[in-house]
Design an enzyme around this catalytic site. Structure first.
Site, short mmCIF file in Angstrom:
data_model
loop_
_atom_site.label_atom_id
_atom_site.label_comp_id
_atom_site.label_asym_id
_atom_site.label_seq_id
_atom_site.Cartn_x
_atom_site.Cartn_y
_atom_site.Cartn_z
N THR A 44 0.95 -1.11 -0.06
CA THR A 44 -0.11 0.01 -0.03
C THR A 44 1.02 1.19 0.09
OG1 THR A 44 -1.90 -1.05 1.05
CG2 THR A 44 -1.47 1.14 1.43
N ILE A 68 -14.09 -3.20 1.63
CA ILE A 68 -13.35 -1.89 1.79
C ILE A 68 -12.37 -2.01 2.83
CG2 ILE A 68 -13.75 0.49 1.84
CD1 ILE A 68 -16.48 0.07 0.60
N GLY A 69 -11.32 -1.48 2.53
CA GLY A 69 -10.14 -1.60 3.75
C GLY A 69 -10.02 -0.17 4.17
N THR A 98 -0.90 1.52 6.77
CA THR A 98 -0.71 0.40 5.98
C THR A 98 -0.71 -0.91 7.00
OG1 THR A 98 0.75 -0.83 4.62
CG2 THR A 98 1.61 0.84 6.06
N GLY A 99 -1.00 -2.10 6.62
CA GLY A 99 -1.40 -3.23 7.22
C GLY A 99 -2.58 -3.97 7.04
N ILE A 100 -3.17 -4.69 7.79
CA ILE A 100 -4.28 -5.35 7.70
C ILE A 100 -5.50 -4.53 8.09
CG2 ILE A 100 -5.49 -7.53 8.34
CD1 ILE A 100 -3.01 -8.74 8.98
N GLY A 101 -6.18 -4.05 6.90
CA GLY A 101 -6.95 -2.95 7.29
C GLY A 101 -8.15 -3.25 8.13
#
Ligand SMILES: NC(=O)C[C@H](N)C(=O)O
Length: 303
Positions: free
Chosen positions: A171, A200-201, A221-224
């Site tokens: 991302t 959707i993140g 950034t990362g696991i949304g």
């Protein structure tokens, strides 16, 4: 004075090619040029993100990953001066961050999603592109083999993340503060590999992965899903209101993420109106770079 910080995604990053390094450097430089010539933080973050969307080396724009239906679905958001715009689940807009800015400037809404967001972009003359490549399809087919042996999507996705750490990567985001002390944030992503269609993140959600007010700007950034549940952007705003500095905010947010959800989850870049920056992550690495008007040249860290 001015400052810009960019990220190219948190994750299990083990190496970076010369070209990847150059792309990140180019993003910092192009944002810095806007600021050095008296441009706004808003223009600077948009510029930096466009460079990364176009490079193909990140999970955003042309480098976007594929969802479980083998399609590209991108999210992007931008915020500055009390205004915000975002697009979600767009399949073919060449630069989703441009579309997000159009939503901010030309509509009364904050997020447009899916088909209409694309029609809106086309109507405004934004470029359309097809980001599904044979290389991505090959990776998709391999991952689907693993996936088919599992039962339930989200757990499976976490399993996949353990087995294929590069699923979560790339991302892109930027935060900037200009000579008028105006702050801006922009983030753009293809999400995570094999996400469900329509997912959707955090990137598209103002107050989660993207946030800027008069005191602080953040791009995550990362696991949304974890970033959304924690409302990282809104938290950063509240912390700045309580007088915390950008570096303290970044540390506090990531330490909270680790204590709530464990490690390997997220990274943030933060800037405050006093030109201080904060960078932290609890993943193995996070691509990042920055430049401030009192520095001779930009710094870029690839892993
Ligand atoms: N690589 C990423 O940062 C993914 C992004 N935060 C998402 O969940 O959509």
């Amino acid at each position: 004075m001015w400052a810009i910080v960019v990220h190219g995604g948190a994750g299990q990053i083990t190496s970076a090619s010369r070209e990847e390094h150059e792309a990140l450097l180019e993003a910092v430089k192009s944002g810095a040029e806007v600021l050095a010539s008296g441009g706004s933080s808003l223009d600077a973050v948009e510029r930096a993100v466009i460079v990364m969307e176009d490079s193909g080396f990140f999970n955003a724009g042309s480098g976007s990953c594929l969802n479980i239906a083998g399609e590209v679905e991108m999210d992007a958001a931008i915020m500055s001066g009390g205004k915000a715009g975002a697009v979600a689940c767009v399949k073919r807009i060449k630069n989703p961050i441009r579309a997000a800015r159009k939503v901010m400037e030309l509509t009364d809404h904050v997020i447009l999603s899916g088909e209409f967001a694309e029609k809106f972009a086309v109507k405004l003359g934004l470029e359309i592109s097809n980001f599904i490549t044979e290389e991505k399809m090959e990776k998709y087919r391999k991952l689907m083999e693993v996936f088919r042996r599992k039962e339930w999507y989200y757990k499976v996705n976490k399993d996949l993340l353990d087995r294929y750490p590069d699923l979560l990567h790339g991302t892109v985001g930027a935060v900037a503060v200009d000579s008028r002390r105006d702050l801006a944030a922009a983030t753009s992503t293809g999400g995570v590999w094999l996400k469900l269609p329509g997912r959707i993140g955090d990137t598209a959600l103002i107050g989660a992965g993207t946030y800027a007010d008069s005191r602080v700007a953040l791009s995550a950034t990362g696991i949304g899903e974890y970033i959304i549940k924690m409302g990282l952007g809104t938290r950063a705003g509240m912390m700045a209101e309580m007088g915390m500095r950008a570096d303290e905010i970044a540390r506090a947010l990531i330490s909270k993420m680790s204590s709530e959800f464990g490690r390997g989850i997220a990274g943030v870049i933060v800037l405050d109106r006093d030109y201080r920056m904060g960078i932290d992550y609890n993943t193995a690495g996070m691509r990042r770079g920055w430049m401030r008007s009192d520095m001779k040249r930009p710094v870029v860290i690839d892993i």
